[in-house]
Design a protein around this motif. Sequence first.
Motif, mmCIF file in Angstrom:
data_model
loop_
_atom_site.group_PDB
_atom_site.id
_atom_site.type_symbol
_atom_site.label_atom_id
_atom_site.label_comp_id
_atom_site.label_asym_id
_atom_site.label_seq_id
_atom_site.Cartn_x
_atom_site.Cartn_y
_atom_site.Cartn_z
ATOM 1 N N LEU A 20 0.859 -1.204 0.036
ATOM 2 C CA LEU A 20 -0.145 -0.126 -0.086
ATOM 3 C C LEU A 20 0.922 1.062 -0.022
ATOM 4 C CD1 LEU A 20 -2.726 1.330 0.174
ATOM 5 C CD2 LEU A 20 -2.604 1.053 2.550
ATOM 6 N N ASP A 21 1.891 1.310 0.960
ATOM 7 C CA ASP A 21 2.901 2.306 0.830
ATOM 8 C C ASP A 21 3.266 2.602 -0.657
ATOM 9 O OD1 ASP A 21 2.305 2.543 3.298
ATOM 10 O OD2 ASP A 21 4.574 2.761 4.105
ATOM 11 N N ARG A 22 3.757 1.598 -1.113
ATOM 12 C CA ARG A 22 4.366 1.582 -2.429
ATOM 13 C C ARG A 22 3.488 2.295 -3.582
ATOM 14 N NH1 ARG A 22 8.835 -3.212 -3.094
ATOM 15 N NH2 ARG A 22 9.537 -2.981 -0.976
ATOM 16 N N LEU A 23 2.231 1.530 -3.591
ATOM 17 C CA LEU A 23 1.323 2.136 -4.533
ATOM 18 C C LEU A 23 0.989 3.653 -4.326
ATOM 19 C CD1 LEU A 23 -1.214 -1.008 -4.414
ATOM 20 C CD2 LEU A 23 0.517 -0.256 -6.248
ATOM 21 N N ILE A 24 0.646 3.879 -3.169
ATOM 22 C CA ILE A 24 0.143 5.533 -3.018
ATOM 23 C C ILE A 24 1.532 6.435 -3.171
ATOM 24 C CG2 ILE A 24 0.111 7.106 -0.991
ATOM 25 C CD1 ILE A 24 -1.454 4.924 0.524
ATOM 26 N N ALA A 25 3.035 5.874 -2.739
ATOM 27 C CA ALA A 25 3.732 6.659 -3.268
ATOM 28 C C ALA A 25 4.033 6.877 -4.987
ATOM 29 C CB ALA A 25 5.202 6.229 -2.969
ATOM 30 N N LEU A 26 3.644 5.605 -5.495
ATOM 31 C CA LEU A 26 3.785 5.565 -7.050
ATOM 32 C C LEU A 26 2.629 6.648 -7.616
ATOM 33 C CD1 LEU A 26 4.959 4.307 -9.523
ATOM 34 C CD2 LEU A 26 3.542 2.527 -9.225
ATOM 35 N N LEU A 27 1.360 6.618 -7.050
ATOM 36 C CA LEU A 27 0.342 7.323 -7.479
ATOM 37 C C LEU A 27 0.746 8.768 -7.377
ATOM 38 C CD1 LEU A 27 -2.609 7.699 -8.509
ATOM 39 C CD2 LEU A 27 -3.119 7.650 -5.933
ATOM 40 N N TYR A 28 1.224 9.108 -6.366
ATOM 41 C CA TYR A 28 1.655 10.652 -5.997
ATOM 42 C C TYR A 28 2.794 10.903 -6.779
ATOM 43 C CZ TYR A 28 -1.310 11.659 -2.093
ATOM 44 O OH TYR A 28 -2.514 11.871 -1.265
ATOM 45 N N SER A 29 3.604 10.330 -7.221
ATOM 46 C CA SER A 29 4.811 10.397 -8.072
ATOM 47 C C SER A 29 4.308 10.522 -9.644
ATOM 48 C CB SER A 29 5.843 9.387 -8.037
ATOM 49 O OG SER A 29 6.368 8.789 -6.787
ATOM 50 N N VAL A 30 3.552 9.789 -10.048
ATOM 51 C CA VAL A 30 2.591 9.848 -11.382
ATOM 52 C C VAL A 30 2.104 11.285 -11.409
ATOM 53 C CG1 VAL A 30 1.150 9.160 -12.881
ATOM 54 C CG2 VAL A 30 2.698 7.596 -11.776
ATOM 55 N N VAL A 31 1.077 11.735 -10.321
ATOM 56 C CA VAL A 31 0.511 12.990 -10.562
ATOM 57 C C VAL A 31 1.340 14.045 -10.580
ATOM 58 C CG1 VAL A 31 -1.253 14.418 -9.161
ATOM 59 C CG2 VAL A 31 -1.544 11.861 -9.297
ATOM 60 N N SER A 32 2.518 14.038 -9.860
ATOM 61 C CA SER A 32 3.572 15.271 -9.587
ATOM 62 C C SER A 32 4.642 15.121 -10.457
ATOM 63 C CB SER A 32 4.035 15.283 -8.291
ATOM 64 O OG SER A 32 4.795 13.915 -7.867
ATOM 65 N N PHE A 33 4.519 14.511 -11.615
ATOM 66 C CA PHE A 33 5.561 14.300 -12.473
ATOM 67 C C PHE A 33 6.041 15.445 -13.213
ATOM 68 C CE2 PHE A 33 7.207 13.324 -16.801
ATOM 69 C CZ PHE A 33 8.444 12.531 -16.503
ATOM 70 N N PRO A 34 5.146 16.329 -13.658
ATOM 71 C CA PRO A 34 5.622 17.768 -14.277
ATOM 72 C C PRO A 34 6.299 18.461 -13.285
ATOM 73 C CG PRO A 34 3.249 17.405 -14.679
ATOM 74 C CD PRO A 34 3.570 16.378 -13.841
ATOM 75 N N VAL A 35 6.180 18.435 -11.959
ATOM 76 C CA VAL A 35 6.665 19.138 -10.949
ATOM 77 C C VAL A 35 8.253 18.400 -10.808
ATOM 78 C CG1 VAL A 35 6.975 19.837 -8.765
ATOM 79 C CG2 VAL A 35 4.754 19.740 -9.683
ATOM 80 N N TRP A 36 8.388 17.025 -10.847
ATOM 81 C CA TRP A 36 9.470 16.402 -10.952
ATOM 82 C C TRP A 36 10.479 16.818 -11.801
ATOM 83 C CZ3 TRP A 36 11.245 11.180 -8.810
ATOM 84 C CH2 TRP A 36 10.474 10.792 -7.644
ATOM 85 N N VAL A 37 10.000 16.980 -13.280
ATOM 86 C CA VAL A 37 10.783 17.394 -14.363
ATOM 87 C C VAL A 37 11.409 18.752 -13.868
ATOM 88 C CG1 VAL A 37 10.930 17.953 -16.885
ATOM 89 C CG2 VAL A 37 9.406 16.283 -16.094
ATOM 90 N N CYS A 38 10.752 19.887 -13.655
ATOM 91 C CA CYS A 38 11.358 20.896 -13.019
ATOM 92 C C CYS A 38 12.364 20.877 -11.978
ATOM 93 C CB CYS A 38 10.215 22.025 -12.716
ATOM 94 S SG CYS A 38 9.010 22.441 -14.235
ATOM 95 N N TYR A 39 12.239 20.269 -10.942
ATOM 96 C CA TYR A 39 13.021 20.076 -9.993
ATOM 97 C C TYR A 39 14.399 19.157 -10.600
ATOM 98 C CZ TYR A 39 10.479 21.385 -5.870
ATOM 99 O OH TYR A 39 9.813 22.328 -4.788
ATOM 100 N N ALA A 40 13.985 18.165 -11.228
ATOM 101 C CA ALA A 40 15.229 17.552 -11.798
ATOM 102 C C ALA A 40 16.117 18.525 -12.665
ATOM 103 C CB ALA A 40 14.563 16.444 -13.011
ATOM 104 N N ILE A 41 15.616 19.524 -13.490
ATOM 105 C CA ILE A 41 16.578 20.421 -13.980
ATOM 106 C C ILE A 41 17.154 21.201 -13.251
ATOM 107 C CG2 ILE A 41 16.410 22.326 -15.775
ATOM 108 C CD1 ILE A 41 14.099 20.948 -17.195
ATOM 109 N N GLN A 42 16.446 21.665 -11.932
ATOM 110 C CA GLN A 42 16.998 22.640 -11.244
ATOM 111 C C GLN A 42 18.385 22.038 -10.311
ATOM 112 O OE1 GLN A 42 14.049 24.186 -8.572
ATOM 113 N NE2 GLN A 42 15.289 25.592 -7.441
ATOM 114 N N ASN A 43 17.804 20.721 -9.942
ATOM 115 C CA ASN A 43 18.879 19.913 -9.159
ATOM 116 C C ASN A 43 20.317 19.802 -10.092
ATOM 117 O OD1 ASN A 43 18.893 18.866 -6.393
ATOM 118 N ND2 ASN A 43 19.162 17.048 -7.350
ATOM 119 N N TYR A 44 19.892 19.472 -11.191
ATOM 120 C CA TYR A 44 21.184 19.215 -12.004
ATOM 121 C C TYR A 44 22.083 20.422 -12.469
ATOM 122 C CZ TYR A 44 24.063 17.388 -16.030
ATOM 123 O OH TYR A 44 24.846 17.213 -16.934
#
Length: 596
Positions: free
Chosen positions: A16-40
């Motif tokens: 359940l923990d992994r599924l919830i984390a995966l769901l939030y990861s998919v929903v927040s993917f556009p934000v992940w992209v911006c953070y990834a560029i900024q972190n790099y």
Amino acid sequence: MNRVINRVTITDVSILDRLIALLYSVVSFPVWVCYAIQNYSLCGRVLSRYEYCCGFDYRFCETSRLARLLAVVKGDLHLIGYSPKIAYSSDNQYVGAFSARDIHENLGIKPIEYHHLNDDVELKIYWWKKCIYPLLYAYSLLFKVDDKPINQRIKWFGIEVFNGHQNVALKIIQQLIIAIPKKHPSLIGYVNADCLNKLKDSHHYRENLSKFNLVLPDGVGLKWALKLKGILPGDNINGTDFSPKILELAAQKNWSVFFLGGERDISKKALTRFKNIYPKLNIAGSHHGFFENDQLVIDYINKSKAQILFVGFGTPIQEQWVVDNYKYLSVNIVICVGGMFDFYAGKVRRAPLLIRQVGFEWLYRLYQEPKRLWNRYVVGNANFIFWNVSHALDIRMFCLNFLSRTIDVVISLIALMIWAPFHTILYCLLFITERKNPIFKQVRVGKNGQRFTMYKYTTMDNNIILDEEEFKRYVSDGIRYKNKLDPRITKFGFWLRKFSVDEIPQFLNVLKGEMKLVGPRPALEKEVEKYTQVHKLRLLIKPGMTGLWQISGRSELSCNKQFELDLHYVVTRNIMLDLLILIKTVPAVLSARGAM
């Protein structure tokens, strides 16, 4: 990578923990992209991976909690539990991406439990709590005040109440304790919604509190009341959670303390609890609150040579006793703590963390003692809300603010949705061409002098340092720096500024309520320091993205003319004027007249 010897392996991370984390990861993917560029751009890699004795910590730009979702999906962390930074292998291995500690601190609620992990209530995790905890963490970020220094005193019926950070209040108390020996001790008190009701109706209670050196805000009711006044609220500094921090400081500094109040065994039980928490605490003595001879108790306290006296009789009895007797006490400081002894002696149970997180501990207390607390919490809270609304708002201003806020939110949401695909392109383009963070953050001064972080697209090269003489040459009217040929402006940034594209991220500030679409432009802190009393009138309302001088020539106008137009707007503002300014802003931006 930071390694720790004898690391405890996290096991049995639920599906359940992994599924919830995966769901939030998919929903927040556009934000992940911006953070990834900024972190790099900042450290040359997308993710930063830290290993602690209890689990892994994945980060974007060192602080983003989003990256920890990856650790949950991989099974390196539970979804909810203690933060990897503060967990110890000897205490617990139940470590998670989200914790009650983080949510509490964002909301300005910092209880004593966080100094001792075994007191934290995080082991009874239900499926519904797992689902809402990430959302609750996101909600708490809206109240985070780390970048908003708001240490000030707000008057309530003539009584100055502190409004700011807990650590600042603690420093003030420390200064009062170590101050040059005074003739009389310093007095510290707390006020909550019930106390403000009493302040409104009781002149005698107001007189007593006026003698206190520091009055601290207790409860979520004061935070909402301050918001009605248009003032950004500080931390919730309630006595039950904050007074133990004073005890911790006393243990470190070897200051002696005395407990006065509660039933015959209550103060002793509370004393024992605090002694267990702080073994080095120097306890001078304790005495119950049921006595008839004040002088005998005062002599007992003075003979103990205590430096800090905690008084817990309940409001307003404790304030009356302190005012009547503080001149005869030899302590350095007296602190009124209400029912703190009852909580730490185990007589009264605290509300669960989740209830405290959303500011409804009073509802839990009502559930525990409905007959005794009905009048205080139901009748009293209704009375508190009524007189606060009636005093803070009149009908005209309420309608103006409600309609104005509705327009701000609707237009900002539409603008951000339309701009979203262009933002991704521009974000990547700025990163490729400038090799730095495409979003520029800067602290600005808003309504009532409150600080907030304003967002813009990066248009300047901060590696270029201006000569001091050149900088002074372009300071308009001794306040604002204005130079169209500023060498720090990049080639790409010139065009962003010319058509005001660099200001588009400020729609986020509008959504957060820190700015409006129409209003005076937010000033820099160093500019506000040069303001006269007349100039400060522009701080009476929220700053805006556009205003009268933006449609009247923008940077071609002198500083004094800009201030004149801002002050005219403050006095005459209305919905029709706002709409007119918004309509005229479009051709002003397209023509690029006066852009800089």
